[in-house]
Design a protein around this motif. Structure first.
Motif, PDB file in Angstrom:
ATOM      1  N   ILE A   1       0.842  -1.200   0.000  1.00 61.51           N
ATOM      2  CA  ILE A   1       0.000   0.000   0.000  1.00 61.51           C
ATOM      3  C   ILE A   1       0.877   1.250   0.000  1.00 61.51           C
ATOM      4  CG2 ILE A   1      -1.728   1.321   1.298  1.00 61.51           C
ATOM      5  CD1 ILE A   1      -2.768  -1.429   2.320  1.00 61.51           C
ATOM      6  N   LEU A   2       1.905   1.265   0.836  1.00 61.31           N
ATOM      7  CA  LEU A   2       2.809   2.415   0.868  1.00 61.31           C
ATOM      8  C   LEU A   2       3.530   2.590  -0.461  1.00 61.31           C
ATOM      9  CD1 LEU A   2       4.305   2.183   4.460  1.00 61.31           C
ATOM     10  CD2 LEU A   2       2.758   3.929   3.565  1.00 61.31           C
ATOM     11  N   ASP A   3       3.944   1.489  -1.069  1.00 56.25           N
ATOM     12  CA  ASP A   3       4.585   1.572  -2.386  1.00 56.25           C
ATOM     13  C   ASP A   3       3.645   2.221  -3.400  1.00 56.25           C
ATOM     14  OD1 ASP A   3       6.925   0.417  -1.500  1.00 56.25           O
ATOM     15  OD2 ASP A   3       6.492  -1.568  -2.326  1.00 56.25           O
ATOM     16  N   ARG A   4       2.389   1.865  -3.343  1.00 59.70           N
ATOM     17  CA  ARG A   4       1.408   2.394  -4.298  1.00 59.70           C
ATOM     18  C   ARG A   4       1.160   3.871  -4.090  1.00 59.70           C
ATOM     19  NH1 ARG A   4      -2.171  -0.731  -6.227  1.00 59.70           N
ATOM     20  NH2 ARG A   4      -0.270  -1.664  -6.980  1.00 59.70           N
ATOM     21  N   ILE A   5       0.883   4.254  -2.851  1.00 52.67           N
ATOM     22  CA  ILE A   5       0.504   5.650  -2.632  1.00 52.67           C
ATOM     23  C   ILE A   5       1.709   6.586  -2.622  1.00 52.67           C
ATOM     24  CG2 ILE A   5      -1.659   5.095  -1.470  1.00 52.67           C
ATOM     25  CD1 ILE A   5      -0.311   5.639   1.193  1.00 52.67           C
ATOM     26  N   ALA A   6       2.901   6.053  -2.435  1.00 54.03           N
ATOM     27  CA  ALA A   6       4.100   6.898  -2.451  1.00 54.03           C
ATOM     28  C   ALA A   6       4.683   7.007  -3.860  1.00 54.03           C
ATOM     29  CB  ALA A   6       5.146   6.354  -1.489  1.00 54.03           C
ATOM     30  N   ASP A   7       4.141   6.279  -4.797  1.00 54.55           N
ATOM     31  CA  ASP A   7       4.585   6.344  -6.182  1.00 54.55           C
ATOM     32  C   ASP A   7       4.328   7.746  -6.723  1.00 54.55           C
ATOM     33  OD1 ASP A   7       3.098   5.981  -9.125  1.00 54.55           O
ATOM     34  OD2 ASP A   7       5.041   4.991  -8.954  1.00 54.55           O
TER      35      ASP A   7
ATOM     36  N   TRP B   1       3.604   8.924  -9.643  1.00 59.83           N
ATOM     37  CA  TRP B   1       2.446   9.103 -10.520  1.00 59.83           C
ATOM     38  C   TRP B   1       1.155   9.078  -9.721  1.00 59.83           C
ATOM     39  CZ3 TRP B   1       4.652  11.265 -14.204  1.00 59.83           C
ATOM     40  CH2 TRP B   1       5.780  10.763 -14.850  1.00 59.83           C
ATOM     41  N   SER B   2       1.077   8.180  -8.744  1.00 59.80           N
ATOM     42  CA  SER B   2      -0.128   8.105  -7.910  1.00 59.80           C
ATOM     43  C   SER B   2      -0.340   9.400  -7.143  1.00 59.80           C
ATOM     44  CB  SER B   2      -0.030   6.936  -6.929  1.00 59.80           C
ATOM     45  OG  SER B   2       0.012   5.712  -7.615  1.00 59.80           O
ATOM     46  N   LEU B   3       0.736   9.943  -6.587  1.00 54.94           N
ATOM     47  CA  LEU B   3       0.630  11.201  -5.847  1.00 54.94           C
ATOM     48  C   LEU B   3       0.113  12.326  -6.737  1.00 54.94           C
ATOM     49  CD1 LEU B   3       3.900  11.178  -3.705  1.00 54.94           C
ATOM     50  CD2 LEU B   3       1.550  10.934  -2.881  1.00 54.94           C
TER      51      LEU B   3
ATOM     52  N   ARG C   1      -2.243   2.394 -16.155  1.00 55.84           N
ATOM     53  CA  ARG C   1      -1.860   1.440 -15.107  1.00 55.84           C
ATOM     54  C   ARG C   1      -2.052   2.064 -13.715  1.00 55.84           C
ATOM     55  NH1 ARG C   1       4.172  -0.404 -13.883  1.00 55.84           N
ATOM     56  NH2 ARG C   1       3.725  -2.070 -12.433  1.00 55.84           N
ATOM     57  N   THR C   2      -1.614   3.307 -13.568  1.00 57.39           N
ATOM     58  CA  THR C   2      -1.747   3.993 -12.283  1.00 57.39           C
ATOM     59  C   THR C   2      -3.214   4.141 -11.892  1.00 57.39           C
ATOM     60  OG1 THR C   2       0.319   5.203 -12.655  1.00 57.39           O
ATOM     61  CG2 THR C   2      -1.232   6.149 -11.058  1.00 57.39           C
ATOM     62  N   LEU C   3      -4.044   4.545 -12.838  1.00 57.89           N
ATOM     63  CA  LEU C   3      -5.476   4.692 -12.552  1.00 57.89           C
ATOM     64  C   LEU C   3      -6.121   3.357 -12.194  1.00 57.89           C
ATOM     65  CD1 LEU C   3      -6.348   7.263 -15.335  1.00 57.89           C
ATOM     66  CD2 LEU C   3      -6.559   7.650 -12.861  1.00 57.89           C
TER      67      LEU C   3
ATOM     68  N   LEU D   1      -6.974  10.404   1.807  1.00 59.94           N
ATOM     69  CA  LEU D   1      -5.548  10.302   1.503  1.00 59.94           C
ATOM     70  C   LEU D   1      -5.033  11.631   0.965  1.00 59.94           C
ATOM     71  CD1 LEU D   1      -2.903   8.787   1.208  1.00 59.94           C
ATOM     72  CD2 LEU D   1      -3.738   7.914  -0.994  1.00 59.94           C
ATOM     73  N   HIS D   2      -5.838  12.301   0.155  1.00 60.26           N
ATOM     74  CA  HIS D   2      -5.417  13.590  -0.388  1.00 60.26           C
ATOM     75  C   HIS D   2      -5.108  14.583   0.727  1.00 60.26           C
ATOM     76  CE1 HIS D   2      -5.800  17.664  -1.937  1.00 60.26           C
ATOM     77  NE2 HIS D   2      -5.191  17.168  -2.990  1.00 60.26           N
ATOM     78  N   GLU D   3      -5.919  14.585   1.755  1.00 63.79           N
ATOM     79  CA  GLU D   3      -5.678  15.484   2.885  1.00 63.79           C
ATOM     80  C   GLU D   3      -4.298  15.235   3.480  1.00 63.79           C
ATOM     81  OE1 GLU D   3      -8.884  14.852   5.637  1.00 63.79           O
ATOM     82  OE2 GLU D   3     -10.398  15.360   4.133  1.00 63.79           O
ATOM     83  N   THR D   4      -3.896  13.983   3.525  1.00 66.93           N
ATOM     84  CA  THR D   4      -2.596  13.618   4.082  1.00 66.93           C
ATOM     85  C   THR D   4      -1.457  14.034   3.171  1.00 66.93           C
ATOM     86  OG1 THR D   4      -3.599  11.746   5.228  1.00 66.93           O
ATOM     87  CG2 THR D   4      -1.227  11.678   4.925  1.00 66.93           C
ATOM     88  N   ILE D   5      -1.594  13.795   1.870  1.00 63.90           N
ATOM     89  CA  ILE D   5      -0.492  14.114   0.956  1.00 63.90           C
ATOM     90  C   ILE D   5      -0.419  15.596   0.619  1.00 63.90           C
ATOM     91  CG2 ILE D   5      -0.454  11.806  -0.031  1.00 63.90           C
ATOM     92  CD1 ILE D   5      -1.667  13.075  -2.597  1.00 63.90           C
ATOM     93  N   GLN D   6      -1.470  16.338   0.906  1.00 58.87           N
ATOM     94  CA  GLN D   6      -1.442  17.767   0.609  1.00 58.87           C
ATOM     95  C   GLN D   6      -0.311  18.457   1.349  1.00 58.87           C
ATOM     96  OE1 GLN D   6      -3.105  19.378  -1.815  1.00 58.87           O
ATOM     97  NE2 GLN D   6      -1.755  21.062  -1.289  1.00 58.87           N
ATOM     98  N   ALA D   7      -0.009  18.016   2.545  1.00 54.68           N
ATOM     99  CA  ALA D   7       1.110  18.599   3.297  1.00 54.68           C
ATOM    100  C   ALA D   7       2.424  18.372   2.560  1.00 54.68           C
ATOM    101  CB  ALA D   7       1.173  17.993   4.696  1.00 54.68           C
TER     102      ALA D   7
END
Length: 113
Positions: A4-10, A12-14, A44-46, A78-84
């Motif tokens: 999961i971390l690999d996916r969301i930290a990618d 393109w995903s971000l 693929r990312t989508l 998740l967006h709220e988290t990565i916005q920082a």
């Protein structure tokens, strides 16, 4: 957990998650906004984000086919988290570019030859 971390930290995903913040976008709009991503990588990312429940894909039965993408409630959280992270990157990109230039200059000056 690592998958999961690999996916969301990618990267393109971000970028996809950041672009879909409170809006719906078509595939071509996403491709145009994400510099350097290939059509194959975006698809693929989508697909991965949809599988993980972060993105919702809606197909409209029209000609030509229309497909919209949007964040699910899980994706919004998740967006709220990565916005920082996005905000930090925007605020410090000049400093990072300067540090890279300085590093590259020092490395090239100290290289034999």
């Amino acid at each position: 957990m690592r998958q999961i971390l690999d996916r969301i930290a990618d990267k393109w995903s971000l970028l996809v998650i950041a672009l879909l913040d409170h809006k719906t976008m078509r595939f071509t709009e996403l491709k145009r906004e994400i510099d350097g991503i290939s059509q194959r990588m975006l698809a693929r990312t989508l697909r991965h984000l949809e599988r993980d429940g972060l993105v919702k894909r809606t197909v409209f039965p029209v000609v030509p086919p229309r497909v919209d993408y949007e964040l699910t409630p899980l994706g919004e959280s998740l967006h709220e988290t990565i916005q920082a992270l996005v905000t930090w990157t925007e605020a410090h990109q000049t400093q990072i570019a300067a540090a890279r230039e300085n590093y590259d200059r020092l490395v090239s000056e100290s290289s034999p030859g």
